[in-house]
Write an enzyme that holds these catalytic residues in place. Structure first.
Site, PDB file in Angstrom:
ATOM      1  N   PRO A  23      -0.336  11.390  14.538  1.00 49.39           N
ATOM      2  CA  PRO A  23      -0.782  11.707  12.631  1.00 49.39           C
ATOM      3  C   PRO A  23      -0.963  10.953  12.261  1.00 49.39           C
ATOM      4  O   PRO A  23      -1.980   9.267  12.652  1.00 49.39           O
ATOM      5  CB  PRO A  23       0.804  10.388  12.489  1.00 49.39           C
ATOM      6  CG  PRO A  23       1.199   9.531  13.550  1.00 49.39           C
ATOM      7  CD  PRO A  23       0.610  10.041  14.750  1.00 49.39           C
ATOM      8  N   THR A  25      -3.099   9.985   8.823  1.00 51.51           N
ATOM      9  CA  THR A  25      -3.879  10.373   7.109  1.00 51.51           C
ATOM     10  C   THR A  25      -5.362  10.603   6.726  1.00 51.51           C
ATOM     11  O   THR A  25      -6.411  10.055   7.501  1.00 51.51           O
ATOM     12  CB  THR A  25      -3.905   8.891   6.778  1.00 51.51           C
ATOM     13  OG1 THR A  25      -2.389   7.762   6.838  1.00 51.51           O
ATOM     14  CG2 THR A  25      -4.317   8.910   5.077  1.00 51.51           C
ATOM     15  N   TYR A 179       3.375  -0.676   7.258  1.00 45.56           N
ATOM     16  CA  TYR A 179       4.494  -0.033   6.381  1.00 45.56           C
ATOM     17  C   TYR A 179       5.394  -1.261   6.333  1.00 45.56           C
ATOM     18  O   TYR A 179       5.394  -1.359   7.079  1.00 45.56           O
ATOM     19  CB  TYR A 179       4.040   1.610   6.260  1.00 45.56           C
ATOM     20  CG  TYR A 179       2.781   1.313   6.242  1.00 45.56           C
ATOM     21  CD1 TYR A 179       1.732   1.348   5.385  1.00 45.56           C
ATOM     22  CD2 TYR A 179       2.226   1.878   7.358  1.00 45.56           C
ATOM     23  CE1 TYR A 179      -0.002   1.606   5.123  1.00 45.56           C
ATOM     24  CE2 TYR A 179       0.977   3.113   7.569  1.00 45.56           C
ATOM     25  CZ  TYR A 179      -0.009   2.220   6.272  1.00 45.56           C
ATOM     26  OH  TYR A 179      -1.491   2.248   6.425  1.00 45.56           O
TER      27      TYR A 179
END
Length: 356
Positions: A23, A25, A179
């Protein structure tokens, strides 16, 4: 390299090779966090990955941590993501969506002045927030009350429902990189008392509740989880990362997950330990690893049974045909960091394929 190009069963999903796309961003959604047409092209170009794990995506509205990252909480977002998944599937690919809550990284500038939330009222001091106004200090977050946590769990479950509607093959729960779920896991960010703080059993409670809620709306074998037990990004550290991951490995054996995705190192090089070996010894499911692997090292790790697949990040930015290049021993394009978080197609969909 041949062992990177054998099929692998990840829960309910069979993938054709073990070169996965991590993944990443990229900040190419619009201002309402709706995926754009250029994102359709970007992911379709990379469909030869054994599995694409799409970028960190907001499970709930009002928790933006990057300017113009995508969400999965509105009908418009679901419809836009459906274009992405249709395009990937049309190219023969498989794609999971990483669902995410940014926690204390959600800067007020990005969220209409809203104060971020976290397990404890401890601000990030090691890094700064990227915003349209430049790099800004992180404020002190609001410590979540126990009574507020069920709504977060429900938010992850709804995100998984929406991801299913959007045509994804599964979801990856983001419990890494400082996070919200990672903040609960690690001792530097979680100073709580009560049922969600203190012991490893308590610090992992929220994550396990999220897993069970997501499995309740989809199924365990469509779920992956990502961890970064050593990564110090966003002021993160744990007093016993090996102990944390060993306990989690044993506990996660209670679920029939598609995979666990383990980041093996620290971006800043401040924390070092062998996380993979003790996790592999205890965890009985599929293990995907990430961070700094060369194709040769990845092939060796799979060959020796240390891991089941390897996820590549930056190499997939610059090489939409990365699996083919690895298989053919071809030279790789080099990524341009200046375009990692810009909003146009440059450095996004314009990297050349080898045989283009």
């Amino acid at each position: 390299m041949s062992n990177l190009f054998t099929p692998l069963q990840l829960g309910a999903v069979e993938i054709s090779n073990r070169v996965l796309m991590a993944p990443l961003t990229r900040c190419r959604a619009d201002q309402d966090h709706v995926p754009t047409e250029m994102m359709v092209d970007y992911y379709a170009q990379r469909a030869s990955a054994g599995l694409i794990i799409a970028e960190a995506t907001m499970a709930m509205e009002g928790n933006s941590s990057f300017w113009r990252e995508p969400g999965i909480y509105s009908a418009a977002q679901v419809a836009a993501w459906k274009k992405v998944t249709d395009a990937v599937h049309a190219e023969g690919g498989k794609i999971f969506l990483q669902i995410w809550h940014g926690g204390r990284t959600c800067h007020p500038v990005l969220n209409d002045g809203k104060q971020p939330v976290a397990p404890s009222a401890l601000a990030i001091t090691s890094d700064k927030a990227n915003t349209p106004e430049g790099k800004l200090d992180y404020p002190e977050p609001k410590a979540l009350k126990d009574a507020e946590l069920p709504d977060i769990v429900k938010g992850f479950a709804k995100a998984a429902e929406n991801a299913r509607e959007a045509g994804f093959d599964g979801v990856e729960i983001h419990a890494a990189n400082g996070y919200l779920l990672d903040e609960f896991l690690r001792t530097s960010a979680n100073h709580r008392d009560g049922p969600y703080g203190g012991s490893v059993e308590n610090r992992t409670r929220l994550l396990l509740e999220v897993i069970e809620a997501v499995a309740g709306v989809w199924s365990e074998d469509r779920i992956g989880i990502r961890f970064s037990p050593l990564n110090s990004f966003n002021s993160m550290k744990d007093e016993d990362p090996v102990g944390l991951m060993t306990w989690l490995a044993q506990r996660l054996n209670n679920y029939q997950l598609a995979y666990v995705h383990l980041m093996r190192a620290d971006f800043k090089g401040e924390q070092q330990a062998d996380i993979i070996t003790p996790f592999r010894e205890q965890y009985q499911g599929n293990l995907i690893v990430n961070m700094g692997y060369s194709p040769e090292e990845a092939a060796e790790a799979v060959s020796q049974g240390q891991v089941d697949a390897v996820a590549f990040g930056v190499p997939f930015i610059a090489n939409p045909d990365l699996p083919e290049r690895i298989q053919e021993g071809a030279e790789l394009n080099q990524a341009d960091p200046k375009t990692f978080y810009t909003q146009g197609t440059e450095g996004y969909t314009d990297y050349p394929r080898r045989n283009a």
